[in-house]
Design a protein around this motif. Structure first.
Motif, mmCIF file in Angstrom:
data_model
loop_
_atom_site.group_PDB
_atom_site.id
_atom_site.type_symbol
_atom_site.label_atom_id
_atom_site.label_comp_id
_atom_site.label_asym_id
_atom_site.label_seq_id
_atom_site.Cartn_x
_atom_site.Cartn_y
_atom_site.Cartn_z
ATOM 1 N N ILE A 156 0.876 -1.276 0.057
ATOM 2 C CA ILE A 156 -0.112 -0.091 0.130
ATOM 3 C C ILE A 156 0.802 1.011 0.070
ATOM 4 C CG2 ILE A 156 -1.869 1.089 1.168
ATOM 5 C CD1 ILE A 156 -2.140 -1.517 2.585
ATOM 6 N N PHE A 157 0.601 2.297 -0.856
ATOM 7 C CA PHE A 157 1.401 3.298 -0.916
ATOM 8 C C PHE A 157 0.551 4.528 -1.118
ATOM 9 C CE2 PHE A 157 4.065 -0.069 -3.152
ATOM 10 C CZ PHE A 157 5.203 0.120 -2.547
ATOM 11 N N GLN A 158 1.119 5.568 -0.771
ATOM 12 C CA GLN A 158 0.605 6.860 -1.236
ATOM 13 C C GLN A 158 1.435 7.315 -2.270
ATOM 14 O OE1 GLN A 158 -2.023 9.107 -0.443
ATOM 15 N NE2 GLN A 158 -1.308 11.087 -1.350
ATOM 16 N N ASP B 148 -1.699 -1.135 -3.830
ATOM 17 C CA ASP B 148 -2.968 -0.082 -3.635
ATOM 18 C C ASP B 148 -2.315 1.309 -3.553
ATOM 19 O OD1 ASP B 148 -5.385 -0.974 -4.245
ATOM 20 O OD2 ASP B 148 -5.679 -1.684 -2.430
ATOM 21 N N ASP B 149 -3.099 2.359 -3.821
ATOM 22 C CA ASP B 149 -2.567 3.535 -3.736
ATOM 23 C C ASP B 149 -3.519 4.601 -3.278
ATOM 24 O OD1 ASP B 149 -1.728 6.363 -4.566
ATOM 25 O OD2 ASP B 149 -0.546 5.610 -6.149
ATOM 26 N N THR B 150 -3.405 5.037 -1.988
ATOM 27 C CA THR B 150 -4.439 5.908 -1.471
ATOM 28 C C THR B 150 -4.672 7.341 -2.236
ATOM 29 O OG1 THR B 150 -2.895 6.648 0.266
ATOM 30 C CG2 THR B 150 -4.146 4.706 0.981
ATOM 31 N N MET B 151 -3.473 7.867 -2.804
ATOM 32 C CA MET B 151 -3.898 8.875 -3.771
ATOM 33 C C MET B 151 -4.812 8.767 -5.044
ATOM 34 S SD MET B 151 -0.932 11.235 -5.411
ATOM 35 C CE MET B 151 -0.706 9.896 -7.131
ATOM 36 N N LEU B 152 -4.531 7.855 -5.363
ATOM 37 C CA LEU B 152 -5.639 7.329 -6.479
ATOM 38 C C LEU B 152 -6.783 6.909 -5.927
ATOM 39 C CD1 LEU B 152 -3.227 5.448 -8.952
ATOM 40 C CD2 LEU B 152 -3.497 7.942 -8.734
ATOM 41 N N MET B 153 -7.085 6.519 -5.014
ATOM 42 C CA MET B 153 -8.407 6.082 -4.209
ATOM 43 C C MET B 153 -9.185 7.486 -3.989
ATOM 44 S SD MET B 153 -7.671 3.100 -1.563
ATOM 45 C CE MET B 153 -7.121 1.540 -1.978
ATOM 46 N N ARG C 53 -3.704 4.102 7.565
ATOM 47 C CA ARG C 53 -5.106 4.350 7.986
ATOM 48 C C ARG C 53 -6.010 4.956 6.982
ATOM 49 N NH1 ARG C 53 -4.507 6.219 13.994
ATOM 50 N NH2 ARG C 53 -2.513 5.385 14.697
ATOM 51 N N LEU C 54 -5.432 5.838 6.163
ATOM 52 C CA LEU C 54 -6.034 6.113 4.956
ATOM 53 C C LEU C 54 -6.558 5.019 3.991
ATOM 54 C CD1 LEU C 54 -4.103 9.175 3.806
ATOM 55 C CD2 LEU C 54 -6.315 9.287 4.832
ATOM 56 N N TRP C 55 -5.654 3.953 3.853
ATOM 57 C CA TRP C 55 -6.180 2.670 3.140
ATOM 58 C C TRP C 55 -7.452 2.040 3.775
ATOM 59 C CZ3 TRP C 55 -5.626 -2.510 4.217
ATOM 60 C CH2 TRP C 55 -6.043 -3.524 3.521
ATOM 61 N N LYS C 56 -7.310 1.847 5.132
ATOM 62 C CA LYS C 56 -8.457 1.266 5.644
ATOM 63 C C LYS C 56 -9.788 1.945 5.330
ATOM 64 C CE LYS C 56 -5.824 -1.441 9.122
ATOM 65 N NZ LYS C 56 -6.879 -2.892 8.828
ATOM 66 N N LEU C 57 -9.698 3.385 5.622
ATOM 67 C CA LEU C 57 -10.874 4.395 5.018
ATOM 68 C C LEU C 57 -11.538 4.127 3.925
ATOM 69 C CD1 LEU C 57 -10.054 7.460 7.202
ATOM 70 C CD2 LEU C 57 -11.509 5.769 8.016
ATOM 71 N N PHE C 58 -10.289 4.207 2.781
ATOM 72 C CA PHE C 58 -10.919 4.358 1.557
ATOM 73 C C PHE C 58 -11.251 3.002 0.864
ATOM 74 C CE2 PHE C 58 -7.998 8.380 0.776
ATOM 75 C CZ PHE C 58 -9.020 9.374 1.759
#
Length: 933
Positions: free
Chosen positions: A423-425, A445-450, A512-517
């Motif tokens: 998982i990355f940003q 996975d990419d939280t920025m792209l989510m 944390r952002l990944w778990k939310l998004f």
């Protein structure tokens, strides 16, 4: 009320209000969802005060808040480095900018901004118009750049100090009157805006010189008389730079405004609009004060309102983010334990710290990992001891770090394990770093792209902004570790104990952002967009960027020299046409030649008494005489030389000999990619000289460059979505669509079509996609506005489906707050229900977004499918420029490769969308990009 004598115009500098509010108040977030609102709160209080104060004999009759339009202005055309040193706005302020516009409209005050111009230029234009009509003007700002406007019924008001600034106040600030402020600023320069000025000359010295010689031009012409040698040398050698600086600081008071003074008439706030807005911001005390002022009941604001943007319910159960608790991995046992944790969980948030932002050159300083919120580690691998200064700095590795090879050997199996999610940003950056260390990280996975898939058009997608908005946490600022300016250090020089807190926090936040998004993607109905358009594109772009494109430095150098020689030839030609020598780069001197010596009409002087000669003025004059046309040619060559042929040479990688641009997936709300360092998507191609820049992009020996470009893809999408049968038939039959449109509109048989009539239809075809107005079309075609509007009206009569599509799209956007592409990409339209000047822009953007966004989605789908299609061919995909893909192909394999690539591109919509028109891809090839396209 018609504006005239007795009227009083208040022009509020919106940016000044915003930044004053931001810096004056402590950080504040909305309780329901963590949205930063401190600057909005301060802004609303300042607006309310201005409304309250607008009473009595000195009250305004007209008022507007003027904002800077995001993006470059015409000054960047004069000097590309204008404002280049300005740091980006604080991340927690960025999402508040559109809210301040909403606040202005909620207070029923005109909200003005205009593309290509700064707020100061708009203020200057309104001030001039009001003064010419006999009215008074109060500019509510303390910005020194606006002081050149003071006088003749115009004054300034520093609202924070309640201090009025007239001519005496300007003289106190600059040592000269308002009419000479520009001259002083041109000499003194401005480090904030990166205006170079005259090196070594400050405001006081500049004022002394201007007062002695009368004005800047006289000073420069008589510079030999200056007694101080260094000052004399500076004024002589830097004369052109000083004149350019004057062009940068002089405000343009002839902006083509969309809204006239009468539309700025003061209006009372409407409670039914203002109070709900304040309630949505959860401003309880201000809402009550204003409700009392208006004599109505305030709107009820629940203590906690949750809402769509609130963090997940699980978030409060996580431990607080505490950087002091993160682990520094300094031995093999600790590293093995983390590897075991990753395998147990099946996922890990990863971040890298490097000594550079250039992924092709950056070296690892450390790696961050997190698998449980609150538990994260930092593995330092490249931190230097760093004692000493400059050349004598100690670059030996700091103690207490595992060998880099050992760390990579331990992590490579899990980073490449298909059963473990990484998982990355901003995954593209980190995966490119690892690829250079021979680690192919997948899956990712990419939280920025989510965030981009869910919230495109609402806010930006940087980690700091997301952390504050969705986690209620402000991360450690990088500047606190690296410093700023010339004394800034790279991350590998940061002390390891301090690096741990910052770096591991990034991994913790990303997790944390990944778990939310991750779960929210489904609720927002964008899982398909993320999984099919965003996530799979990351490795494709990374590979393209690492491939780079070969650039011939000698070609660029020859072009620079050729441009310089051609500029010199043009200068000689211009001087001959003028009958005398003058500085072609000086708008004032050019203006004197054109409007005084040669007697052309249309010359306008600023407050300094000097002429302004912007491009649009010269374009109008070019139809009458060769001189302004030659000046336009000279200016274009000057820009090409500085921005491209000179600057591109600095981007050639010393190891590869190639230019490696960086693509930003989140660069535009519509899904279009942006290109940076260098920007290869804005190379001008409308002129012969601009097209020549592409000659420097070359194929290595034995290979050729091949360009494949979607033909008129946006018009094809328009024909499909608007259901225009005649257009669809023309595309299916392979007809010239512009000639077909002209035939429909003007009742001209195809075999009698003239180039001029076709050109008009082409301008309308493309203009309609972008919501062109009668004014804009008139300018493009150089015809009367009434005639141009008649063309547009006739176009809609012939193609009623387009008007119907536009109305339906705007109605959908107003109801749902977004529009969608044919592939489900959501493009949010937060300002679609705005009133006033910005409403038209928001409406045009909503109409165009599904078309441009669908075109962007189509080429993304093609790019994602391309690697598997060409993997057995001697082909590399190098660049994407709007609707075009550029490849490097072995010379003997071009035909086979083009067949495969064209098939992928033309079938890119399958099976998700079946278009009513065929996609057509044009192909070209050559030894360089110019030959290929």
């Amino acid at each position: 009320m018609t504006f005239g004598k007795g009227c009083h115009l208040h022009l509020i500098d919106g940016s000044a209000f915003i930044f004053r509010a931001y810096h004056a108040l402590p950080p504040l977030t909305r309780k329901s969802d963590g949205l930063p609102i401190g600057a909005v709160a301060g802004f609303c209080n300042m607006l309310f005060k201005s409304v309250e104060d607008a009473k009595g004999d000195d009250a305004p009759t007209h008022v507007a808040v003027i904002f800077d339009y995001s993006g470059k202005s015409f000054r960047n055309d004069i000097y590309p480095d204008y404002k280049a040193n300005r740091p980006p706005a604080p991340e927690d302020l960025v999402p508040q900018f559109p809210l301040t516009r909403d606040a202005t409209r909620a207070f029923n005050i005109a909200c003005i901004e205009q593309e290509g111009f700064e707020a100061d230029d708009i203020i200057a234009t309104y001030a001039r118009q009001a003064r010419e009509l006999g009215g008074r003007v109060t500019i509510i700002s303390s910005d020194k750049d606006l002081m050149q406007l003071v006088g003749g019924g115009v004054e300034m008001l520093d609202a924070m100090k309640n201090k009025r600034i007239g001519i005496e106040g300007v003289e106190e600030k600059f040592g000269v009157g308002p009419d000479r402020v520009v001259d002083v600023q041109a000499l003194a320069g401005d480090s904030v805006d990166n205006v170079p000025g005259a090196p070594g000359i400050g405001v006081k010295t500049a004022a002394l010189l201007i007062n002695e010689f009368g004005d800047l031009e006289t000073l420069l012409e008589r510079a030999e008389e200056i007694k101080q040698p260094k000052r004399r040398q500076t004024l002589i050698e830097k004369a052109d730079q000083i004149r350019m600086s004057r062009d940068l600081v002089r405000l343009d008071d002839h902006v083509p405004l969309e809204f006239d003074l009468d539309t700025l008439e003061l209006r009372d706030p409407e409670p039914e609009t203002l109070l709900p807005f304040l309630a949505s911001m959860e401003f309880r005390s201000l809402s009550k004060r204003i409700a009392d002022q208006l004599g109505v009941e305030p709107v009820d604001i629940p203590e906690t309102s949750g809402g769509e943007s609130a963090p997940e319910a699980a978030a409060p159960e996580w431990p607080e983010i505490d950087p002091e608790k993160y682990e520094c991995v300094r031995n093999a046992e600790a590293l093995d334990r983390w590897v075991a944790l990753i395998r147990d969980h099946g996922f890990v948030a990863v971040d890298t710290e490097t000594n550079s932002l250039n992924e092709m050159q950056a070296e690892l300083a450390g790696i961050c990992l997190a698998v449980v919120p609150g538990e994260a580690c930092y593995i330092p691998v490249g931190h230097k001891q760093g004692e000493g200064d400059g050349l004598f700095q100690n670059d030996a590795l700091a103690e207490g770090q595992l060998p880099l090879d050992d760390v990579l050997a331990a992590l490579k199996p899990v980073f490449e394990d298909p059963a473990i999610l990484k998982i990355f940003q901003n995954a593209k950056y980190d995966t490119k770093i690892f690829r250079r260390y021979r680690i192919d990280v997948a899956p990712i996975d990419d939280t920025m792209l989510m965030s981009y898939a869910m919230f495109s058009g609402i806010h930006n997608h940087g980690m700091d902004a997301l952390a504050e908005r969705y986690l209620g946490h402000i991360p450690i600022p990088i500047k606190s570790l690296l410093g700023t300016g010339k004394s800034a250090i790279t991350f590998d020089k940061v002390k390891i104990d301090e690096a741990v807190k910052y770096a591991a926090e990034d991994a913790d936040i990303t997790l944390r952002l990944w778990k939310l998004f991750k779960a929210r993607l489904h609720r927002e109905k964008v899982t398909t967009v993320y999984e099919t358009l965003e996530r799979p594109l990351v490795p494709v772009l990374a590979a393209m960027e690492m491939n780079g494109v070969q650039v011939d430095r000698d070609t660029l150098s020859r072009m620079s020299n050729a441009f310089a020689q051609k500029m010199a030839g043009l200068e000689a030609e211009i001087h001959e046409l003028a009958g005398e020598s003058f500085n072609v780069g000086s708008p004032a001197q050019l203006g004197e030649i054109l409007f005084e010596k040669m007697g052309f009409e249309g010359g306008k002087k600023g407050k300094s008494g000097k002429y302004s000669t912007p491009a649009d003025v010269l374009e109008d004059l070019a139809a009458q005489h060769d001189l302004p046309a030659r000046v336009l040619d000279w200016r274009q060559l000057s820009k090409l030389k500085s921005t491209y042929t000179d600057a591109l040479q600095t981007h050639i990688d010393p190891d590869t000999g190639r230019v490696h641009t960086s693509y930003l997936q989140t660069g535009a709300a519509t899904g279009r990619l942006a290109s940076t360092d260098p920007n290869l998507q804005n190379i001008p191609i409308r002129t012969e000289e601009g097209r020549r820049i592409r000659e420097a992009f070359v194929a290595p020996e034995g290979k050729v460059l091949v360009s494949l470009d979607y033909s008129q893809i946006e018009l094809r999408i328009l024909a499909h979505v608007a259901g225009i049968e005649s257009m669809k038939a023309a595309f299916r039959d392979g007809e010239d669509i512009h000639a077909a449109t002209a035939s429909e509109m003007f009742d001209v048989p195809l075999d009698e079509m003239t180039p001029e009539v076709r050109r008009q239809a082409k301008a309308i075809n493309f203009g309609v996609i972008y919501g062109i107005s009668g004014f804009g079309l008139a300018r493009n075609l150089r015809i009367e506005r009434k005639e141009a509007q008649g063309f547009i009206d006739r176009y809609f009569e012939k193609y009623p489906g387009i008007k119907e599509y536009m109305n339906e799209t705007v109605a959908f956007a107003k109801e749902h707050g977004h529009v969608s592409t044919l592939f489900g990409r959501k493009i949010h339209t937060p300002e679609i229900n705005a009133k006033g000047p910005h409403a038209g822009f928001a409406r045009r953007a909503a109409i165009n977004a599904p078309i441009q966004g669908t075109a962007a989605d189509i080429i993304r789908r093609a790019m994602i499918r391309m690697p598997s299609a060409i993997e057995r061919l001697p082909v590399k995909m190098l660049l994407q420029v709007h609707d075009e893909l550029i490849f490097e192909i072995d010379a003997g394999a071009v035909d086979d490769a083009v067949t495969v690539i064209r098939d992928v591109m033309e079938r890119a919509t399958d099976p998700a969308v079946k278009l009513d028109v065929p996609l057509v891809v044009d192909a070209g090839q050559g030894a360089n990009w110019a030959e290929a396209h």
